[in-house]
Design an enzyme around this catalytic site. Structure first.
Site, PDB file in Angstrom:
ATOM      1  N   ASP A  29     -11.505  19.736 -14.270  1.00  0.00           N
ATOM      2  CA  ASP A  29     -10.477  19.298 -13.314  1.00  0.00           C
ATOM      3  C   ASP A  29      -9.077  19.454 -13.898  1.00  0.00           C
ATOM      4  O   ASP A  29      -8.212  18.607 -13.683  1.00  0.00           O
ATOM      5  CB  ASP A  29     -10.723  17.846 -12.901  1.00  0.00           C
ATOM      6  CG  ASP A  29     -10.065  17.512 -11.551  1.00  0.00           C
ATOM      7  OD1 ASP A  29      -9.719  18.457 -10.810  1.00  0.00           O
ATOM      8  OD2 ASP A  29      -9.897  16.325 -11.236  1.00  0.00           O
ATOM      9  N   GLY A  45     -10.394   5.575  -7.190  1.00  0.00           N
ATOM     10  CA  GLY A  45      -9.746   4.272  -7.091  1.00  0.00           C
ATOM     11  C   GLY A  45      -8.249   4.377  -7.249  1.00  0.00           C
ATOM     12  O   GLY A  45      -7.667   5.453  -7.105  1.00  0.00           O
ATOM     13  N   GLY A  67      -0.554   5.106  -8.592  1.00  0.00           N
ATOM     14  CA  GLY A  67      -1.114   6.239  -7.860  1.00  0.00           C
ATOM     15  C   GLY A  67      -2.534   5.964  -7.421  1.00  0.00           C
ATOM     16  O   GLY A  67      -3.153   4.966  -7.804  1.00  0.00           O
ATOM     17  N   THR A  68      -3.055   6.864  -6.595  1.00  0.00           N
ATOM     18  CA  THR A  68      -4.407   6.755  -6.064  1.00  0.00           C
ATOM     19  C   THR A  68      -5.159   8.042  -6.349  1.00  0.00           C
ATOM     20  O   THR A  68      -4.624   9.135  -6.137  1.00  0.00           O
ATOM     21  CB  THR A  68      -4.388   6.498  -4.554  1.00  0.00           C
ATOM     22  OG1 THR A  68      -3.618   5.322  -4.292  1.00  0.00           O
ATOM     23  CG2 THR A  68      -5.797   6.302  -4.011  1.00  0.00           C
ATOM     24  N   GLY A  69      -6.367   7.914  -6.851  1.00  0.00           N
ATOM     25  CA  GLY A  69      -7.172   9.080  -7.179  1.00  0.00           C
ATOM     26  C   GLY A  69      -8.415   9.174  -6.334  1.00  0.00           C
ATOM     27  O   GLY A  69      -8.543   8.527  -5.287  1.00  0.00           O
TER      28      GLY A  69
END
Length: 480
Positions: A213, A100, A95-97
Site C-alpha cells: 500500500d 478507523g 484523519g480517517t482510514g
C-alpha cells in the site's frame, strides 16, 4: 502550521464519536482509498482481544525516546501496569482510514503527543477486515526502524481496538505535494524522500513483510522532516532467507573531482560519467517466495500481476515504488485513466507504458522508473535482490546509505516545517573528502609549528587561518 488544539470530553469507554457507520464505505482523509478483494486466498481467523504495551527494551533505536519515559511513568501509576484510555486525552481528529479514525492525543500530566488509531470492531462487517486489524497490530509490534512507526501500546476496551503510535506533525506527503507548484517536487527532495522510503521497504522485506500500500498518502513526515510509513493493514508476511554474497559489477559514476563540487548528495549537477568495476559484499533479504492472490491496494498503484489475480509477491512493492517516484516528479501517476476501470486496463495493457517529458539532467530518474515499471515481475528491478539492486542505480549515486538517517531534510519544500536540531547532519559531515580534510590538517599543523617560532599574535593568527580554511570549505559545499 498546526490547527488550534481542542479537547474532547473526558471518556473511558465511550468512544462512539470515533465510530463510522456500517452502511457506507469508510471515508478517507486521503485523496485515494485502498481496495480489498480476494481471489480465494486463505483468511486468518485470529481475533484474540488483549491489552498489551510494547516494551521499550524491544525497540532498540527508540529506547531513549522521551515518549517511552512518559509511557513508563503512566504504567507505573496504573493499577495493573497497563495503559488505558483513561490515561489519554484526545486533542483533535487527524484523519480517517480504511479501518478507523486517527486522533492526536497526549498522556495526562505529560506533554508527549501520540497518534491514536481507533478501530470500532462492530463496524467491520467482514472477517477479512477483522483479520486486517490483527495484521496491522502484529506488524507494528515487530517494527524497530527510524522510518517506521513505533507501537507504544495496544488498548482493547469494549468493542474498540486502539493503537498508540508516533505522531507525525508534518502530515503526509500527498498533502505536501498539493502545496507545491504543479503538485510536484524538485529532484533533490524527490531523491531524499525516495531514498528513505526505499530503506523502509528494505527493512520490511528483510522481515518478510510485503507492504502492498505504498502511496504518498501513507508516507507521513515527522517533525524533523524525515519519513514514516503508515497503514500496515494490507501487508502480508512470508518466509525470507537472508543471503550475504560478494559480487562484481560495473557502476556508472561521476569523477571524484567533480563529485566534490556537488552542493549535497541529494543534488543534481551536470557531471562527466565514467565506468568503474567494483567487488562488494552485499546483504540481501528479499522474500522471493512470498505469494498471495488478494487484490489489495490503491488502483493507481496496483501492479499488473496483482490486477490480473494470478498471484503476486514482493515485486508489487517495487512497482509501487516506481509509481511513487513518478508521482513525486510529475504530480500524477503514469497509468491514470478517466475511471478506475480504465486505470486498471492501462496497467495490464502490454502496449501502454509510462510517458516522460523530463529534462536532460533527469535521465537517471527516468531510467530507474522504467526499470521499476517493467510489467513482467521476473524482469523488474528489485525482484531478485531487493533494495540492493535499486540502491546501486545511478539515481542514488553519492548517497552514504549507513548515514541516511542523518541527512538534512530539504528546506526548499513549501509547507514543510522542520524542527531545528543541534545534531550535525551527514550532508555537512561528508561534504569534505578525506583527502581534502587531511590537507587541511597538515596545513594547520604547519601554521602551528610556524607559530611556535613567532610571537603569540602570530600563533593566534595561524589558528584563525586554520578555522578560516575549514569553515570556508564547509560553507562552499553546504547545500543551499
Amino acid at each position: 502550521m498546526e490547527q488550534e488544539d481542542f479537547y474532547f470530553p473526558d471518556t473511558d469507554l465511550d468512544l462512539s464519536f470515533t465510530s463510522t457507520t456500517t452502511d457506507r464505505t469508510f471515508a478517507s482523509s486521503s485523496a485515494r482509498t485502498s481496495l480489498t478483494l480476494s481471489f480465494n486466498d486463505r483468511l486468518s481467523t485470529s481475533s484474540a482481544v488483549t491489552t498489551s504495551s510494547t516494551s521499550s527494551s524491544s525497540v532498540n533505536h527508540r529506547r531513549h525516546d522521551p515518549h517511552w519515559s512518559a509511557i513508563k511513568s503512566a504504567k507505573l501509576l496504573s493499577s495493573d501496569g497497563n495503559i488505558h484510555l483513561r490515561h489519554l486525552k484526545l486533542i483533535r481528529h487527524l484523519g480517517t482510514g480504511n479501518l478507523g479514525r486517527v486522533f492526536l492525543c497526549n498522556l495526562r500530566d505529560s506533554s508527549a503527543r501520540f497518534a491514536l488509531k481507533v478501530i470500532d470492531r462492530n463496524c467491520l462487517t467482514t472477517e477479512k477486515k477483522l483479520s486486517q486489524v490483527e495484521t496491522e497490530a502484529e506488524i507494528l509490534s515487530l517494527l524497530d526502524h527510524p522510518f517506521l512507526p513505533t507501537l507504544y501500546a495496544r488498548i482493547d476496551e469494549s468493542h474498540y481496538t486502539c493503537l498508540l503510535i508516533d505522531y507525525a506533525p508534518n502530515g503526509d506527503l500527498h498533502s505536501l505535494l498539493r502545496k507545491q507548484p504543479g503538485n510536484r517536487l524538485p529532484i533533490q527532495p524527490v531523491r531524499f524522500f525516495a531514498a528513505e522510503v526505499l530503506v523502509a521497504l528494505e527493512y520490511l522485506h528483510a522481515m518478510g513483510i510485503v507492504y502492498r500500500d505504498l502511496k504518498p498518502e501513507n508516507v507521513l513526515l515527522r517533525e524533523d522532516g524525515h519519513v514514516m510509513l503508515s497503514d500496515f493493514d494490507l501487508c502480508f508476511k512470508s518466509d525470507v532467507v537472508p543471503t550475504f554474497k560478494s559480487r562484481r559489477y560495473r557502476r556508472s559514476s561521476s569523477s571524484p573531482s567533480l563529485r566534490r563540487r556537488r552542493s549535497g548528495c541529494f543534488s543534481v549537477a551536470a557531471e562527466k560519467k565514467y565506468e568503474r568495476e567494483e567487488i562488494v559484499s552485499e546483504f540481501a533479504a528479499e522474500p522471493v517466495t512470498a505469494f498471495s492472490r488478494s487484490c489489495v491496494g490503491t488502483h493507481e498503484y496496483l501492479a499488473p500481476e496483482l490486477v490480473s489475480g494470478n498471484g503476486h509477491g514482493s515485486g508489487v512493492d517495487w512497482w509501487a515504488f516506481g509509481i511513487f517516484l513518478y508521482e513525486l516528479l510529475y504530480g500524477t501517476t503514469p497509468f491514470k485513466g478517466e475511471s478506475k476501470e480504465q486505470t486498471l486496463r492501462n496497467i495490464v495493457s502490454t502496449t501502454k507504458t509510462a510517458s516522460f517529458h523530463m529534462d536532460g539532467d533527469l535521465d537517471e530518474a527516468r531510467d530507474l522508473i522504467e526499470k521499476l515499471l517493467v510489467k513482467d515481475p521476473r524482469k523488474r528491478l528489485g525482484c531478485a535482490r531487493g533494495a540492493q539492486d535499486i540502491k546501486r542505480h545511478p539515481f542514488f549515486d553519492g548517497i552514504k546509505w549507513p548515514l541516511i538517517r542523518h541527512y538534512k531534510p530539504p528546506e526548499e519544500v513549501r509547507g514543510l516545517v522542520i524542527k531545528k536540531s543541534t545534531r550535525p547532519h551527514a550532508s555537512h559531515v561528508i561534504a569534505v573528502s578525506p583527502r581534502r580534510r587531511k590537507s587541511f590538517l597538515w596545513r594547520a599543523l604547519s601554521y602551528l609549528l610556524r607559530g611556535k617560532s613567532s610571537s603569540g599574535g602570530s600563533k593566534n593568527q595561524s589558528n584563525s587561518n586554520y578555522y578560516h580554511y575549514v569553515g570556508k570549505s564547509y560553507a562552499s559545499r553546504k547545500r543551499v
